[in-house]
Design an enzyme around this catalytic site. Structure first.
Site, PDB file in Angstrom:
ATOM      1  N   ARG A   1     -10.197 -11.033  -3.633  1.00 19.88           N
ATOM      2  CA  ARG A   1     -10.197  -9.578  -3.892  1.00 19.88           C
ATOM      3  C   ARG A   1     -10.635  -9.241  -5.317  1.00 19.88           C
ATOM      4  O   ARG A   1     -10.752  -8.077  -5.676  1.00 19.88           O
ATOM      5  CB  ARG A   1      -8.797  -8.990  -3.655  1.00 19.88           C
ATOM      6  CG  ARG A   1      -8.341  -9.082  -2.216  1.00 19.88           C
ATOM      7  CD  ARG A   1      -7.004  -8.389  -2.012  1.00 19.88           C
ATOM      8  NE  ARG A   1      -6.321  -8.932  -0.858  1.00 19.88           N
ATOM      9  CZ  ARG A   1      -6.544  -8.547   0.410  1.00 19.88           C
ATOM     10  NH1 ARG A   1      -7.414  -7.585   0.673  1.00 19.88           N
ATOM     11  NH2 ARG A   1      -5.900  -9.106   1.409  1.00 19.88           N
TER      12      ARG A   1
ATOM     13  N   HIS B   1     -15.320  -6.345  -1.016  1.00 17.20           N
ATOM     14  CA  HIS B   1     -15.496  -7.752  -1.380  1.00 17.20           C
ATOM     15  C   HIS B   1     -16.597  -8.452  -0.576  1.00 17.20           C
ATOM     16  O   HIS B   1     -16.861  -9.620  -0.791  1.00 17.20           O
ATOM     17  CB  HIS B   1     -14.167  -8.502  -1.186  1.00 17.20           C
ATOM     18  CG  HIS B   1     -12.976  -7.684  -1.613  1.00 17.20           C
ATOM     19  ND1 HIS B   1     -12.782  -7.296  -2.915  1.00 17.20           N
ATOM     20  CD2 HIS B   1     -11.932  -7.170  -0.907  1.00 17.20           C
ATOM     21  CE1 HIS B   1     -11.656  -6.581  -3.000  1.00 17.20           C
ATOM     22  NE2 HIS B   1     -11.130  -6.485  -1.789  1.00 17.20           N
TER      23      HIS B   1
ATOM     24  N   TYR C   1       0.799  -1.230   0.000  1.00 14.45           N
ATOM     25  CA  TYR C   1       0.000   0.000   0.000  1.00 14.45           C
ATOM     26  C   TYR C   1       0.835   1.286   0.000  1.00 14.45           C
ATOM     27  O   TYR C   1       0.265   2.377  -0.015  1.00 14.45           O
ATOM     28  CB  TYR C   1      -0.956  -0.008   1.202  1.00 14.45           C
ATOM     29  CG  TYR C   1      -1.921  -1.179   1.164  1.00 14.45           C
ATOM     30  CD1 TYR C   1      -2.845  -1.302   0.127  1.00 14.45           C
ATOM     31  CD2 TYR C   1      -1.895  -2.171   2.146  1.00 14.45           C
ATOM     32  CE1 TYR C   1      -3.723  -2.375   0.067  1.00 14.45           C
ATOM     33  CE2 TYR C   1      -2.773  -3.248   2.102  1.00 14.45           C
ATOM     34  CZ  TYR C   1      -3.685  -3.346   1.062  1.00 14.45           C
ATOM     35  OH  TYR C   1      -4.554  -4.401   1.002  1.00 14.45           O
TER      36      TYR C   1
ATOM     37  N   HIS D   1      -8.782   1.628  -5.514  1.00 18.21           N
ATOM     38  CA  HIS D   1      -7.920   0.758  -4.713  1.00 18.21           C
ATOM     39  C   HIS D   1      -6.479   1.129  -4.970  1.00 18.21           C
ATOM     40  O   HIS D   1      -6.090   1.338  -6.133  1.00 18.21           O
ATOM     41  CB  HIS D   1      -8.145  -0.719  -5.077  1.00 18.21           C
ATOM     42  CG  HIS D   1      -9.544  -1.147  -4.828  1.00 18.21           C
ATOM     43  ND1 HIS D   1     -10.023  -1.363  -3.552  1.00 18.21           N
ATOM     44  CD2 HIS D   1     -10.576  -1.337  -5.671  1.00 18.21           C
ATOM     45  CE1 HIS D   1     -11.300  -1.691  -3.637  1.00 18.21           C
ATOM     46  NE2 HIS D   1     -11.660  -1.672  -4.903  1.00 18.21           N
ATOM     47  N   LEU D   2      -5.715   1.188  -3.922  1.00 18.97           N
ATOM     48  CA  LEU D   2      -4.285   1.494  -4.064  1.00 18.97           C
ATOM     49  C   LEU D   2      -3.584   0.373  -4.825  1.00 18.97           C
ATOM     50  O   LEU D   2      -2.766   0.624  -5.714  1.00 18.97           O
ATOM     51  CB  LEU D   2      -3.655   1.656  -2.670  1.00 18.97           C
ATOM     52  CG  LEU D   2      -4.141   2.877  -1.881  1.00 18.97           C
ATOM     53  CD1 LEU D   2      -3.968   2.654  -0.389  1.00 18.97           C
ATOM     54  CD2 LEU D   2      -3.421   4.132  -2.330  1.00 18.97           C
ATOM     55  N   SER D   3      -3.910  -0.844  -4.441  1.00 21.60           N
ATOM     56  CA  SER D   3      -3.269  -2.008  -5.057  1.00 21.60           C
ATOM     57  C   SER D   3      -4.104  -2.506  -6.234  1.00 21.60           C
ATOM     58  O   SER D   3      -5.291  -2.170  -6.344  1.00 21.60           O
ATOM     59  CB  SER D   3      -3.124  -3.129  -4.018  1.00 21.60           C
ATOM     60  OG  SER D   3      -4.406  -3.574  -3.586  1.00 21.60           O
TER      61      SER D   3
ATOM     62  N   ASN E   1     -12.679   4.371  -1.380  1.00 22.31           N
ATOM     63  CA  ASN E   1     -11.891   3.142  -1.279  1.00 22.31           C
ATOM     64  C   ASN E   1     -12.552   2.344  -0.164  1.00 22.31           C
ATOM     65  O   ASN E   1     -12.333   2.633   1.019  1.00 22.31           O
ATOM     66  CB  ASN E   1     -10.430   3.438  -0.951  1.00 22.31           C
ATOM     67  CG  ASN E   1      -9.599   2.159  -0.893  1.00 22.31           C
ATOM     68  OD1 ASN E   1     -10.155   1.060  -0.819  1.00 22.31           O
ATOM     69  ND2 ASN E   1      -8.280   2.295  -0.921  1.00 22.31           N
TER      70      ASN E   1
HETATM   71  C1  DQA Z   1      -7.651  -2.022  -0.884  1.00 21.57           C
HETATM   72  C2  DQA Z   1      -7.719  -3.466  -1.418  1.00 21.57           C
HETATM   73  C3  DQA Z   1      -8.622  -4.319  -0.542  1.00 21.57           C
HETATM   74  O1  DQA Z   1      -8.654  -5.652  -1.029  1.00 21.57           O
HETATM   75  C4  DQA Z   1      -8.108  -4.347   0.872  1.00 21.57           C
HETATM   76  O2  DQA Z   1      -8.991  -5.080   1.695  1.00 21.57           O
HETATM   77  C5  DQA Z   1      -7.881  -2.978   1.427  1.00 21.57           C
HETATM   78  C6  DQA Z   1      -7.226  -1.995   0.567  1.00 21.57           C
HETATM   79  C7  DQA Z   1      -6.651  -1.170  -1.705  1.00 21.57           C
HETATM   80  O3  DQA Z   1      -6.712   0.049  -1.578  1.00 21.57           O
HETATM   81  O4  DQA Z   1      -5.825  -1.709  -2.445  1.00 21.57           O
HETATM   82  O5  DQA Z   1      -8.157  -2.689   2.578  1.00 21.57           O
HETATM   83  O6  DQA Z   1      -8.937  -1.430  -1.013  1.00 21.57           O
END
Ligand code: DQA
Length: 147
Positions: A113, A82, A22, A102-104, A76
């Site tokens: 995910r 999910h 992240y 989503h950051l990732s 976010n």
């Molecule tokens: C997230 C991705 C989600 O799967 C995870 O549960 C998060 C962060 C992201 O910003 O990449 O809490 O939303």
């Protein structure tokens, strides 16, 4: 125009939480960058920032954005992406244009995910660009609202 920037569970832990996934930026620092980005736009944008680890508080905040005449939402939803039918229903209920961030790159991670309850009712989803995704979401939302 007023925009709600909502952050779901565990995003208050950014900077500490799995920085390899992240990044090292904290949530206050991300919010500051979003503010600066919004200020740089031609249109006048007021951002309301909200983070909660509690699903119901996020839902209340989405209802509140509607009551307060907000134009749209950047969210976010964290892990609630999910799992949460209720969060999706809240966004559908207010019918405010919403961008999911989503950051990732959730699609390149664990299978659980890959599914989002939010994406089908969002105007779009941005994943995998780190904090830049929030700026892209704000830009996309503004373009959508100006259409
Ligand atoms: C997230 C991705 C989600 O799967 C995870 O549960 C998060 C962060 C992201 O910003 O990449 O809490 O939303």
């Amino acid at each position: 125009m007023k925009i709600l920037i909502a952050h779901g569970p565990n995003l208050n832990m950014l900077g500490i939480r799995e920085p390899n996934i992240y990044g090292s930026e904290t949530l206050p620092s991300i919010n500051e960058k979003i503010t600066q980005h919004a200020l740089s736009k031609d249109v006048e944008i007021e951002c309301r920032f909200y983070q909660s680890n509690v699903e119901g508080f996020l839902i209340d905040q989405i209802h509140q954005a509607f009551a307060d005449g907000f134009a749209g939402i950047v969210i976010n939803p964290g892990g609630l992406t999910h799992t949460s039918v209720a969060l999706r229903d809240a966004i559908s209920a207010v019918a405010l244009p919403t961008v999911e961030v989503h950051l990732s790159n959730v699609h390149a991670r664990e299978e659980f995910r890959h599914h989002s309850f939010i994406a089908p009712i969002a105007i779009g989803q941005i994943a995998g660009f780190g904090i830049k995704g929030y700026m892209m979401a704000v830009d996309g939302l503004i373009d959508y609202l100006n259409k």
